[in-house]
Design an enzyme around this catalytic site. Structure first.
Site, PDB file in Angstrom:
ATOM      1  N   HIS A  12       0.841  -1.197   0.000  1.00  0.00           N
ATOM      2  CA  HIS A  12       0.000   0.000   0.000  1.00  0.00           C
ATOM      3  C   HIS A  12       0.876   1.246   0.000  1.00  0.00           C
ATOM      4  O   HIS A  12       2.044   1.217   0.366  1.00  0.00           O
ATOM      5  CB  HIS A  12      -0.922   0.002   1.227  1.00  0.00           C
ATOM      6  CG  HIS A  12      -1.873  -1.149   1.220  1.00  0.00           C
ATOM      7  ND1 HIS A  12      -2.981  -1.191   0.419  1.00  0.00           N
ATOM      8  CD2 HIS A  12      -1.856  -2.321   1.892  1.00  0.00           C
ATOM      9  CE1 HIS A  12      -3.624  -2.336   0.608  1.00  0.00           C
ATOM     10  NE2 HIS A  12      -2.947  -3.042   1.500  1.00  0.00           N
ATOM     11  N   CYS A  13       0.262   2.348  -0.389  1.00  0.00           N
ATOM     12  CA  CYS A  13       0.910   3.650  -0.454  1.00  0.00           C
ATOM     13  C   CYS A  13       1.631   3.936   0.863  1.00  0.00           C
ATOM     14  O   CYS A  13       1.065   3.687   1.917  1.00  0.00           O
ATOM     15  CB  CYS A  13      -0.156   4.707  -0.735  1.00  0.00           C
ATOM     16  SG  CYS A  13       0.489   6.352  -0.951  1.00  0.00           S
ATOM     17  N   PRO A  14       2.839   4.385   0.779  1.00  0.00           N
ATOM     18  CA  PRO A  14       3.639   4.861  -0.340  1.00  0.00           C
ATOM     19  C   PRO A  14       4.628   3.832  -0.892  1.00  0.00           C
ATOM     20  O   PRO A  14       5.455   4.161  -1.737  1.00  0.00           O
ATOM     21  CB  PRO A  14       4.401   6.041   0.264  1.00  0.00           C
ATOM     22  CG  PRO A  14       4.706   5.575   1.649  1.00  0.00           C
ATOM     23  CD  PRO A  14       3.463   4.781   2.067  1.00  0.00           C
ATOM     24  N   ASP A  39      -2.735  -1.728  -5.240  1.00  0.00           N
ATOM     25  CA  ASP A  39      -3.304  -0.627  -4.466  1.00  0.00           C
ATOM     26  C   ASP A  39      -4.095   0.289  -5.401  1.00  0.00           C
ATOM     27  O   ASP A  39      -3.528   0.860  -6.337  1.00  0.00           O
ATOM     28  CB  ASP A  39      -2.182   0.154  -3.790  1.00  0.00           C
ATOM     29  CG  ASP A  39      -2.685   1.280  -2.908  1.00  0.00           C
ATOM     30  OD1 ASP A  39      -3.909   1.446  -2.776  1.00  0.00           O
ATOM     31  OD2 ASP A  39      -1.842   1.989  -2.339  1.00  0.00           O
ATOM     32  N   ASP A  45      -1.265   7.849  -7.763  1.00  0.00           N
ATOM     33  CA  ASP A  45       0.134   7.984  -7.340  1.00  0.00           C
ATOM     34  C   ASP A  45       1.108   7.904  -8.514  1.00  0.00           C
ATOM     35  O   ASP A  45       2.041   8.702  -8.601  1.00  0.00           O
ATOM     36  CB  ASP A  45       0.489   6.913  -6.309  1.00  0.00           C
ATOM     37  CG  ASP A  45      -0.257   7.076  -5.009  1.00  0.00           C
ATOM     38  OD1 ASP A  45      -0.780   8.181  -4.748  1.00  0.00           O
ATOM     39  OD2 ASP A  45      -0.329   6.092  -4.243  1.00  0.00           O
TER      40      ASP A  45
END
Length: 80
Positions: A12-14, A39, A45
């Site tokens: 997941h981010c980042p 994600d 992103d």
């Protein structure tokens, strides 16, 4: 020259962007990288990442996946 591949499915981010940036930093200008992510936020992103760096987002597509339902595939060309 074939594109390198990076599998960041399940992250997941980042983390997908951080791992992509780290790999791209070690690549030569013009080389291509294909990234596989799951994600949903990666859609925003990766666009933002490429718009704010010298790297080019060549394509973005989705593929069905039995485990993650959807895999987002990004093809990026390393900038100068």
């Amino acid at each position: 020259m074939p594109a390198r591949e990076l599998d960041v499915k399940g992250l997941h981010c980042p983390l997908p962007i951080l791992r992509t940036r780290a790999l791209l930093n070690g690549m030569e200008a013009g080389e291509e990288l294909v990234v596989y992510a799951t994600d949903p936020a990666s859609v925003i992103d990766f666009r933002h990442f490429c718009n704010t760096t010298d790297n080019a987002l060549l394509s973005h597509e989705t593929q069905p996946d039995e485990i993650h339902k959807t895999v987002f595939v990004y093809r990026i060309r390393r900038g100068v």
